[in-house]
Design an enzyme around this catalytic site. Structure first.
Site, short mmCIF file in Angstrom:
data_model
loop_
_atom_site.label_atom_id
_atom_site.label_comp_id
_atom_site.label_asym_id
_atom_site.label_seq_id
_atom_site.Cartn_x
_atom_site.Cartn_y
_atom_site.Cartn_z
N TYR A 275 0.84 -1.20 0.00
CA TYR A 275 0.00 0.00 0.00
C TYR A 275 0.88 1.26 0.00
O TYR A 275 0.74 2.13 -0.86
CB TYR A 275 -0.89 -0.02 1.24
CG TYR A 275 -1.91 1.10 1.30
CD1 TYR A 275 -3.00 1.12 0.43
CD2 TYR A 275 -1.78 2.13 2.22
CE1 TYR A 275 -3.94 2.15 0.49
CE2 TYR A 275 -2.73 3.15 2.29
CZ TYR A 275 -3.81 3.16 1.43
OH TYR A 275 -4.73 4.17 1.50
N ASP A 276 1.83 1.32 0.95
CA ASP A 276 2.65 2.53 1.11
C ASP A 276 3.46 2.82 -0.15
O ASP A 276 3.45 3.94 -0.66
CB ASP A 276 3.64 2.37 2.28
CG ASP A 276 2.95 2.10 3.60
OD1 ASP A 276 1.72 1.88 3.60
OD2 ASP A 276 3.63 2.10 4.64
N GLU A 277 4.16 1.79 -0.63
CA GLU A 277 5.03 2.01 -1.80
C GLU A 277 4.19 2.18 -3.07
O GLU A 277 4.57 2.91 -3.98
CB GLU A 277 6.03 0.87 -1.96
CG GLU A 277 7.00 0.73 -0.79
CD GLU A 277 8.05 1.85 -0.72
OE1 GLU A 277 7.85 2.93 -1.29
OE2 GLU A 277 9.10 1.62 -0.07
N LYS B 203 1.30 3.65 -3.23
CA LYS B 203 0.80 5.04 -3.21
C LYS B 203 1.94 6.02 -3.47
O LYS B 203 1.73 7.08 -4.07
CB LYS B 203 0.14 5.34 -1.86
CG LYS B 203 -1.19 4.63 -1.65
CD LYS B 203 -2.30 5.31 -2.45
CE LYS B 203 -3.67 4.77 -2.11
NZ LYS B 203 -4.74 5.41 -2.91
N PHE C 146 -14.16 -0.51 16.63
CA PHE C 146 -14.55 -0.17 18.01
C PHE C 146 -16.06 0.12 18.11
O PHE C 146 -16.73 -0.33 19.04
CB PHE C 146 -13.76 1.05 18.52
CG PHE C 146 -12.32 0.75 18.87
CD1 PHE C 146 -11.81 -0.54 18.82
CD2 PHE C 146 -11.46 1.78 19.28
CE1 PHE C 146 -10.48 -0.81 19.14
CE2 PHE C 146 -10.13 1.52 19.61
CZ PHE C 146 -9.64 0.23 19.53
N GLN D 141 -0.23 4.09 20.75
CA GLN D 141 0.02 4.67 19.42
C GLN D 141 -1.06 5.71 19.13
O GLN D 141 -2.18 5.59 19.64
CB GLN D 141 0.05 3.57 18.33
CG GLN D 141 -1.25 2.90 18.01
CD GLN D 141 -1.55 1.69 18.86
OE1 GLN D 141 -1.28 1.68 20.05
NE2 GLN D 141 -2.16 0.67 18.27
N THR D 142 -0.70 6.74 18.36
CA THR D 142 -1.67 7.81 18.12
C THR D 142 -2.11 7.85 16.66
O THR D 142 -1.38 7.41 15.76
CB THR D 142 -1.08 9.20 18.48
OG1 THR D 142 -0.05 9.52 17.54
CG2 THR D 142 -0.54 9.24 19.89
N PRO E 196 2.43 2.11 12.52
CA PRO E 196 3.06 3.39 12.88
C PRO E 196 2.71 3.82 14.31
O PRO E 196 1.58 3.65 14.74
CB PRO E 196 2.47 4.38 11.86
CG PRO E 196 2.01 3.54 10.71
CD PRO E 196 1.57 2.24 11.32
N1 UDP Z 1 -6.29 -0.81 15.84
C1 UDP Z 1 -6.66 -1.33 17.05
N2 UDP Z 1 -7.75 -2.16 17.11
C2 UDP Z 1 -8.49 -2.47 15.99
C3 UDP Z 1 -8.09 -1.91 14.75
C4 UDP Z 1 -6.98 -1.10 14.71
O1 UDP Z 1 -6.04 -1.08 18.11
O2 UDP Z 1 -9.47 -3.21 16.12
C5 UDP Z 1 -5.12 0.10 15.81
C6 UDP Z 1 -4.09 -0.21 14.73
O3 UDP Z 1 -3.15 -1.15 15.18
C7 UDP Z 1 -3.49 1.17 14.50
C8 UDP Z 1 -4.65 2.12 14.72
O4 UDP Z 1 -5.60 1.40 15.49
O5 UDP Z 1 -2.48 1.45 15.44
C9 UDP Z 1 -5.29 2.60 13.43
O6 UDP Z 1 -5.58 1.49 12.65
P1 UDP Z 1 -6.38 1.53 11.29
O7 UDP Z 1 -6.38 0.12 10.77
O8 UDP Z 1 -7.67 2.20 11.45
O9 UDP Z 1 -5.52 2.47 10.32
P2 UDP Z 1 -3.97 2.79 10.06
O10 UDP Z 1 -3.83 4.20 10.51
O11 UDP Z 1 -3.09 1.85 10.86
O12 UDP Z 1 -3.80 2.60 8.59
#
Ligand code: UDP
Length: 316
Positions: A145-147, A149, A191, A209-210, A275
């Protein structure tokens, strides 16, 4: 005008279809339903200004009508979905962009690429300005995906330099809202649907993680401003909400907003190359487009919860 929207049955694409139909334009929506959903375009099918083509954009496309603007939004965007068939993900980004750039060239059309904050990888600069070149693993599970894009951005700028193609590139940060697929596997959809079904909320890793979450209406406003700018401002430009939250804060907020839910928080393994932080620097969008997001997380989550409640009720 006649717009061609690839990924038009997807989350963001379907909002773009609606925006243009509401404003009296003609829309050609191209989607292969790999992650797009029929429900997202069901309301448009009776609209005379709407045409649907079921197709994989990695194959050349000749819509047979003059196109004024192309929005290249086709590509699975959720990590579990784009990792399911990584070679196809790369083809969608690279061959799909090539095909759409050729179409833009033939039609003298303006073309926008939906790029992503993923081009910054696991960033060492925080928040991320467009001038940051990123920290991307070229051989990891997210690389398709990253590369893909990143290569698409390169193709867009090479077409612009070589053929003078009228390009626009937006880098979209995490976005949420109605029309997300409840089974997409992204954090907001996971969620909310877990909380509504009284299932435990699955935090991956320690939840520290944020991410910065942008509501879909803010994104659509930014996309339109970028596409319509006549200043020859090509981008790339970040479109995202700079309010930053930990994943744990997001889980707690959703549970707080659904006090009737019996769900608890559980912790699972962190996916590879996840990330640690993500937050857009939006100074460039503010300056060039006089754009900034207006919808705060709680307001956007409320609308998204209402949407998922309706979807889940329909599945009962
Ligand atoms: N994540 C999580 N629980 C989930 C789905 C995702 O804790 O059920 C975390 C995931 O590991 C990441 C963040 O939420 O750190 C955002 O994940 P998402 O798949 O929405 O998008 P990303 O920004 O990673 O592409």
């Amino acid at each position: 005008m006649r717009m061609l929207i690839t990924g038009g049955a997807g989350f963001i694409g379907s909002h773009l279809c609606k925006h243009f139909l509401d404003n009296g334009h003609k829309v050609i929506c191209v989607d292969d339903f790999s992650t797009g959903r029929k429900e997202n375009i069901a309301d448009f099918l009776t609209n005379q200004n709407f045409k649907f083509i079921e197709r994989d954009i990695a194959k050349p496309l000749e819509p047979g009508e003059k196109i004024d603007q192309i929005f290249n939004f086709a590509c699975p965007a959720s990590p579990p979905r784009y990792q399911k068939d990584p070679i196809q993900t790369m083809k969608t980004s690279i061959l799909g962009s090539l095909n759409m750039l050729e179409l833009a060239r033939k039609n003298n059309a303006r073309i926008m690429q939906a790029s992503t904050s993923e081009v910054y990888g696991d960033p060492k600069v925080h928040p991320q300005p467009e001038s940051y070149w990123g920290n991307v693993n070229p051989i990891g599970v997210r690389s398709c995906y990253d590369e893909g894009k990143r290569a698409a951005e390169t193709l867009f700028f090479d077409y612009q330099r070589k053929y003078g193609t009228d390009i626009r590139v937006v880098r979209i940060f995490n976005t949420y809202g109605p029309n997300m697929d409840p089974d997409d596997g992204r954090v907001v959809s996971n969620f909310i649907t877990q909380a509504l079904k009284n299932e435990d909320l699955t935090i991956y890793g320690d939840g520290m993680q944020t991410r910065s979450f942008q509501y879909i209406d803010d994104l659509v406003a930014g996309i339109i401003k970028m596409m319509d700018n006549e200043k020859n401002f090509l981008g790339p430009v970040n479109l995202g909400n700079p309010d930053e939250f930990t994943v744990k804060e997001l889980a707690e907020k959703i549970l707080e907003m659904l006090p009737e839910s019996k769900s608890k928080i559980v912790y699972q393994d962190l996916p590879q190359d996840d990330p640690k932080q993500r937050k857009p620097d939006i100074s460039l969008a503010k300056k060039e487009l006089t754009w900034e997001p207006k919808i705060r997380l709680e307001e956007g989550l409320k609308k998204t919860i209402d949407y998922f409640r309706t979807v889940l009720d329909g599945q009962k």
